[in-house]
Design an enzyme around this catalytic site. Structure first.
Site, PDB file in Angstrom:
ATOM      1  N   HIS A  15       0.840  -1.204   0.000  1.00  0.00           N
ATOM      2  CA  HIS A  15       0.000   0.000   0.000  1.00  0.00           C
ATOM      3  C   HIS A  15       0.878   1.258   0.000  1.00  0.00           C
ATOM      4  O   HIS A  15       0.612   2.214  -0.720  1.00  0.00           O
ATOM      5  CB  HIS A  15      -0.894   0.051   1.249  1.00  0.00           C
ATOM      6  CG  HIS A  15      -1.943  -1.019   1.332  1.00  0.00           C
ATOM      7  ND1 HIS A  15      -2.118  -1.815   2.441  1.00  0.00           N
ATOM      8  CD2 HIS A  15      -2.892  -1.419   0.445  1.00  0.00           C
ATOM      9  CE1 HIS A  15      -3.134  -2.642   2.245  1.00  0.00           C
ATOM     10  NE2 HIS A  15      -3.615  -2.431   1.035  1.00  0.00           N
ATOM     11  N   SER A  68      -2.973  -7.730   2.770  1.00  0.00           N
ATOM     12  CA  SER A  68      -3.151  -7.604   4.220  1.00  0.00           C
ATOM     13  C   SER A  68      -3.534  -8.929   4.852  1.00  0.00           C
ATOM     14  O   SER A  68      -3.162  -9.213   5.990  1.00  0.00           O
ATOM     15  CB  SER A  68      -4.240  -6.569   4.537  1.00  0.00           C
ATOM     16  OG  SER A  68      -3.881  -5.311   4.053  1.00  0.00           O
TER      17      SER A  68
HETATM   18  P1  ADP Z   1      -9.942  -3.554  -0.659  1.00  0.00           P
HETATM   19  O1  ADP Z   1     -10.774  -4.239   0.369  1.00  0.00           O
HETATM   20  O2  ADP Z   1     -10.581  -2.298  -1.208  1.00  0.00           O
HETATM   21  O3  ADP Z   1      -9.380  -4.436  -1.743  1.00  0.00           O
HETATM   22  P2  ADP Z   1      -7.245  -3.431   0.386  1.00  0.00           P
HETATM   23  O4  ADP Z   1      -6.816  -2.710   1.615  1.00  0.00           O
HETATM   24  O5  ADP Z   1      -7.083  -4.905   0.350  1.00  0.00           O
HETATM   25  O6  ADP Z   1      -8.745  -2.986   0.201  1.00  0.00           O
HETATM   26  O7  ADP Z   1      -6.522  -2.810  -0.877  1.00  0.00           O
HETATM   27  C1  ADP Z   1      -6.671  -1.463  -1.231  1.00  0.00           C
HETATM   28  C2  ADP Z   1      -6.031  -1.242  -2.600  1.00  0.00           C
HETATM   29  O8  ADP Z   1      -4.637  -1.482  -2.513  1.00  0.00           O
HETATM   30  C3  ADP Z   1      -6.537  -2.177  -3.709  1.00  0.00           C
HETATM   31  O9  ADP Z   1      -6.544  -1.434  -4.921  1.00  0.00           O
HETATM   32  C4  ADP Z   1      -5.496  -3.257  -3.771  1.00  0.00           C
HETATM   33  O10 ADP Z   1      -5.417  -3.826  -5.061  1.00  0.00           O
HETATM   34  C5  ADP Z   1      -4.255  -2.453  -3.461  1.00  0.00           C
HETATM   35  N1  ADP Z   1      -3.192  -3.284  -2.883  1.00  0.00           N
HETATM   36  C6  ADP Z   1      -3.265  -4.136  -1.836  1.00  0.00           C
HETATM   37  N2  ADP Z   1      -2.070  -4.732  -1.601  1.00  0.00           N
HETATM   38  C7  ADP Z   1      -1.216  -4.222  -2.536  1.00  0.00           C
HETATM   39  C8  ADP Z   1       0.147  -4.464  -2.853  1.00  0.00           C
HETATM   40  N3  ADP Z   1       0.891  -5.356  -2.202  1.00  0.00           N
HETATM   41  N4  ADP Z   1       0.680  -3.777  -3.872  1.00  0.00           N
HETATM   42  C9  ADP Z   1      -0.079  -2.892  -4.570  1.00  0.00           C
HETATM   43  N5  ADP Z   1      -1.365  -2.640  -4.351  1.00  0.00           N
HETATM   44  C10 ADP Z   1      -1.940  -3.297  -3.340  1.00  0.00           C
END
Ligand code: ADP
Length: 162
Positions: free
Chosen positions: A19, A130
């Site tokens: 993130h 996560s």
């Molecule tokens: P959601 O429940 O909206 O998917 P997340 O917290 O899992 O929420 O993810 C938020 C955003 O960050 C999403 O667009 C997801 O694809 C992106 N994301 C999550 N992990 C990573 C990562 N390791 N690298 C890049 N983007 C990520």
């Protein structure tokens, strides 16, 4: 001059280095980036919405044009309220694509002036999410390569107290 405000929405349970990679890239492109923490009760988060926001505020404190906020309800309505014209999402792999494609076209239907922009993290984070971090931390495995030090401490406390 018009400032471009971008919203980076997600559950952030907790915020990871993946993130953070996306947040840093976005902060270099847009005037302001609001990292917006969704309630997302359906995902049964281990951290409260406030805790998730506080961790983001802490780990982005050195990036001037980034702030953390909470939202619930329709993302595009929240974005309009914040006068944002961009939604940021991270794309890790093809497996993210279908869901993200559907979401982005739905959001465009709801609010045509808001564009979703996808950013790709450094490939070393492309496997990271996560839920992997939560699972490893729950077994007391070392996740220091995956999350900022501040989040590591919060995870340790969370699983120690359970
Ligand atoms: P959601 O429940 O909206 O998917 P997340 O917290 O899992 O929420 O993810 C938020 C955003 O960050 C999403 O667009 C997801 O694809 C992106 N994301 C999550 N992990 C990573 C990562 N390791 N690298 C890049 N983007 C990520």
């Amino acid at each position: 001059m018009k400032k471009t405000i971008a919203i980076y929405p997600g559950t952030f349970d907790p915020v990871t280095n993946g993130h953070l990679d996306i947040i840093e890239r976005a902060s270099g492109i847009f005037d302001k980036v609001i990292v917006a923490v969704a309630v997302n009760q359906s995902k049964k988060p281990i951290f409260t919405q406030e805790e998730r926001k506080e961790m983001i505020t802490n780990v982005t404190s050195d990036i001037e044009n980034v702030e953390a906020d909470l939202f619930e309800g329709l993302l595009v309505r929240y974005a309009e309220k914040k006068r944002a014209t961009v939604i940021i999402r991270g794309l890790r792999a093809i497996s993210d694509f279908e869901y993200e494609f559907q979401m982005s076209l739905t959001n465009r239907k709801l609010s045509p002036a808001i564009n979703t922009i996808f950013l790709m993290p450094n490939e070393k984070y492309s496997f990271l999410n996560s839920s992997i971090v939560r699972e490893l931390a729950s077994y007391d495995a070392d996740v220091k390569e995956f999350v900022p030090a501040y989040v590591l401490e919060k995870l340790k406390k969370k699983f120690r107290s359970n």
